[in-house]
Design a protein around this motif. Structure first.
Motif: not given
Length: 169
Positions: A81-85, A91-92, A98-99
């Motif tokens: 989850x940490x890597x994905x965040x 990416x954003x 941009x988020x």
């Protein structure tokens, strides 16, 4: 009415299949927890009273952490989850819209990340052992909410008596 999760093709291409699972678990947590309502109420409060802007920012950060923790519970892999965040944030950041957003937590762990942005703090929190449950915090929160409700009722009663006294009622 069931909610919908919308993900850009760019985000889908950036993340691998395991990270898709994390992304969907995170977004499902937002849907099932009705997080939009918390954020909307905080933003309305901040619009009505600019002194509440730090609170609205803290609510937004806390909502993201809440969804992170739900995703970690669902996937049973805090590191993934940490890597994905982190990967999704990168990416954003490179996307046109941009988020991005500044966020700060009012309460949290004291660490060298206190001045860091929200994403490094979220990743650090996910890489740390999960916090245990603290019944004392729940009791204190309930007590504060009860005191606020009683104070509001007392203020409304006082206002009613004042209006009766001056004959405006």
């Amino acid at each position: 009415m069931p909610g919908r999760i919308v993900v850009s093709t760019g985000m889908l291409h950036t993340l691998d299949d395991a990270e898709h699972e994390v992304l969907l678990a995170h977004e499902r947590a937002h849907l099932t927890g009705h997080h939009y309502a918390f954020v909307a109420l905080a933003q309305i409060g901040a619009a009505a009273n600019p002194l509440l802007r730090p609170l609205a920012i803290a609510v937004t950060y806390t909502i993201e952490r809440w969804a992170d923790e739900r995703a970690a519970t669902t996937t049973r892999d805090r590191a993934r989850v940490a890597r994905s965040v982190g990967k999704a944030a990168l990416a954003a950041r490179h996307s046109p819209a941009g988020l991005r957003g500044a966020a700060m937590g009012i309460l949290g762990r004291r660490s060298g990340l206190a001045g860091a942005g929200p994403v490094p703090r979220r990743v650090a929190a996910l890489l740390a052992p999960p916090l245990g449950k603290h019944p004392a915090f729940a009791a204190a929160t309930a007590a504060v909410l009860a005191a606020a409700a009683l104070a509001t009722a007392e203020a409304a009663h006082d206002l009613h008596r004042l209006l009766e006294t001056i004959g405006a009622w």
